[in-house]
Design a protein around this motif. Structure first.
Motif, short mmCIF file in Angstrom:
data_model
loop_
_atom_site.label_atom_id
_atom_site.label_comp_id
_atom_site.label_asym_id
_atom_site.label_seq_id
_atom_site.Cartn_x
_atom_site.Cartn_y
_atom_site.Cartn_z
N GLY A 173 16.78 13.81 50.06
CA GLY A 173 16.48 15.05 50.78
C GLY A 173 16.61 14.87 52.28
N ASN A 174 16.15 13.74 52.78
CA ASN A 174 16.24 13.48 54.22
C ASN A 174 17.71 13.41 54.65
OD1 ASN A 174 13.50 13.31 54.14
ND2 ASN A 174 13.39 11.10 54.41
N GLU A 175 18.53 12.76 53.80
CA GLU A 175 19.95 12.65 54.17
C GLU A 175 20.63 14.02 54.15
OE1 GLU A 175 22.50 9.33 52.98
OE2 GLU A 175 23.91 10.87 52.31
N LEU A 176 20.32 14.81 53.12
CA LEU A 176 20.92 16.15 53.02
C LEU A 176 20.48 17.01 54.21
CD1 LEU A 176 20.46 16.78 49.19
CD2 LEU A 176 22.59 16.21 50.39
N GLN A 177 19.22 16.88 54.58
CA GLN A 177 18.67 17.63 55.71
C GLN A 177 19.40 17.25 57.01
OE1 GLN A 177 16.54 19.89 55.11
NE2 GLN A 177 15.20 20.24 56.84
N ALA A 178 19.67 15.95 57.17
CA ALA A 178 20.33 15.47 58.39
C ALA A 178 21.75 16.02 58.50
CB ALA A 178 20.35 13.95 58.39
N ARG A 179 22.39 16.26 57.34
CA ARG A 179 23.75 16.82 57.38
C ARG A 179 23.75 18.27 57.82
NH1 ARG A 179 26.33 14.78 51.74
NH2 ARG A 179 25.83 12.59 52.03
N GLY A 180 22.63 18.94 57.59
CA GLY A 180 22.48 20.31 58.06
C GLY A 180 23.24 21.36 57.28
N GLU A 181 23.87 20.98 56.16
CA GLU A 181 24.64 21.96 55.37
C GLU A 181 23.72 22.56 54.30
OE1 GLU A 181 27.38 19.32 53.57
OE2 GLU A 181 28.25 18.72 55.49
N PRO A 182 24.05 23.78 53.83
CA PRO A 182 23.25 24.33 52.72
C PRO A 182 23.36 23.40 51.51
CG PRO A 182 24.75 25.98 53.61
CD PRO A 182 25.11 24.69 54.25
N VAL A 183 22.27 23.25 50.79
CA VAL A 183 22.24 22.34 49.65
C VAL A 183 22.40 23.13 48.35
CG1 VAL A 183 20.75 20.74 48.36
CG2 VAL A 183 20.84 20.64 50.87
N HIS A 184 23.42 22.77 47.58
CA HIS A 184 23.62 23.35 46.25
C HIS A 184 23.76 22.19 45.29
CE1 HIS A 184 24.43 27.44 47.74
NE2 HIS A 184 24.90 26.79 48.78
N LEU A 185 22.86 22.09 44.35
CA LEU A 185 22.99 20.97 43.41
C LEU A 185 22.40 21.27 42.04
CD1 LEU A 185 19.94 19.59 43.42
CD2 LEU A 185 20.78 18.56 45.53
N HIS A 186 22.85 20.45 41.09
CA HIS A 186 22.26 20.47 39.76
C HIS A 186 21.24 19.34 39.69
CE1 HIS A 186 25.32 23.21 38.34
NE2 HIS A 186 24.71 23.26 37.17
N LEU A 187 20.12 19.63 39.09
CA LEU A 187 19.10 18.60 38.89
C LEU A 187 18.89 18.46 37.38
CD1 LEU A 187 16.83 16.71 39.90
CD2 LEU A 187 15.35 18.72 40.06
N LEU A 188 19.24 17.29 36.86
CA LEU A 188 19.03 17.02 35.43
C LEU A 188 17.77 16.17 35.29
CD1 LEU A 188 22.61 15.98 34.14
CD2 LEU A 188 21.58 18.25 34.23
N LEU A 189 16.80 16.69 34.59
CA LEU A 189 15.55 15.94 34.40
C LEU A 189 15.55 15.30 33.01
CD1 LEU A 189 13.13 18.55 36.03
CD2 LEU A 189 13.90 16.37 37.02
N THR A 190 15.33 13.99 32.98
CA THR A 190 15.36 13.30 31.68
C THR A 190 14.11 13.60 30.85
OG1 THR A 190 14.32 11.32 32.62
CG2 THR A 190 16.74 11.37 32.59
N HIS A 191 12.96 13.73 31.53
CA HIS A 191 11.71 14.02 30.83
C HIS A 191 10.60 14.29 31.83
CE1 HIS A 191 11.22 9.78 31.71
NE2 HIS A 191 10.13 9.62 31.00
#
Ligand code: ZN
Ligand code: ZN
Length: 278
Positions: free
Chosen positions: A51-69
């Motif tokens: 999250g910190n790295e994505l925040q530093a890039r400053g671009e909108p974040v679009h992602l898939h989150l796969l939760l194992t359990h």
């Protein structure tokens, strides 16, 4: 595809001078598809760093989150994932069918449950649970993602990604040798011919009998699975929180010794921060 580890530790974060090499954050893995799309597996404490790295890039974040359990070591990073507090973030959550409910419980429930001061419905990001992959392949930009229910208390899912003939399998929190559990052949079939297998190896062979039913495996079982399924690149993960770097190195040396003869191209323990092409 490319895989990057943000968290490799099992059960609970284990920071300190003894875990610098393999990392102390709990499970979080970033898979970047050839299209550039980002798929995150699990939201352990490693998610905070992503999250910190994505925040530093400053671009909108679009992602898939796969939760194992639902187990907490796989959800603990969520409240500290900065993109959740931005309106331009969009997260599609998939994976274990009960995980969406579980991820909301990490936050406040408006009833003063005291876990975290912010409630899930106060997050600014758009979060949608699509509940697709457990019912059949999830297809993203031509990449097929399949799920396999694993041997783990209260359940867990493993994932296989197929992109242009390349295969990546991620299986954590799985007891390969569970008596009465999913048969060995099912795992061999799921993993067959993968270019990279990432698998739980929390316990040593001499420890496992005291931890039967806990839902984890040994390096020896993972080496056997890789051999049976013809996989030549293997990364061991979900390191026990009590295992120092020196002990993980020793575990890897024993795994390599055991695998000698089949000579895998790669047999190592997953390291926080490491990147692997698939
Ligand atoms: Zn776990
Ligand atoms: Zn678990």
């Amino acid at each position: 595809m490319e895989v990057r580890f943000w968290g490799t530790r099992g059960s609970i974060p284990a920071p300190g001078p003894e875990t610098l090499e393999f990392g102390g954050n709990t499970t979080c893995v970033e898979v970047t598809l050839a299209s550039g799309r980002r798929v995150i597996i699990d939201a352990g404490t490693g998610l905070r760093l992503l999250g910190n790295e994505l925040q530093a890039r400053g671009e909108p974040v679009h992602l898939h989150l796969l939760l194992t359990h639902n187990h907490w070591d796989h959800l603990l990073g969520l409240p500290f994932f900065q993109p959740l507090y931005r309106e331009d973030t969009e997260i599609l959550v998939d994976g274990w069918p009960l995980a969406f409910q579980a991820m909301t419980r990490v936050f406040d429930d408006h009833m003063g449950d005291g876990f975290f001061p912010v409630a899930f419905d106060q997050l600014q990001a758009r979060i949608t649970f699509i509940n697709r992959v457990a019912r059949g392949p999830l297809v993203l930009d031509g990449v097929h993602i399949q799920a396999l229910p694993l041997n783990h208390p209260q359940g867990c899912l493993g994932f296989r990604f197929r992109e242009n003939g390349r295969g990546l399998v991620f299986i954590t929190d799985n007891e390969l040798g569970q008596k009465g559990g999913r048969p060995w052949q099912d795992f061999v079939h799921f993993v067959q011919g993968a270019d990279l297998l990432i698998h739980d190896a929390q316990y040593l062979p001499e420890e496992i009998e005291g931890h039967r039913g806990w839902g984890h495996s040994t390096f020896a079982e993972v080496v056997q699975l890789a051999r049976d399924a013809g996989v030549r690149r293997v990364l061991l993960t979900h390191h026990d929180p009590g295992r120092s770097d020196a002990q993980v190195q020793h575990l890897v040396a024993r795994a390599r010794e055991l695998a000698a003869g089949t000579a895998p191209e790669l047999l190592d323990a997953a390291r926080e921060g490491a990147v692997y092409p698939v």
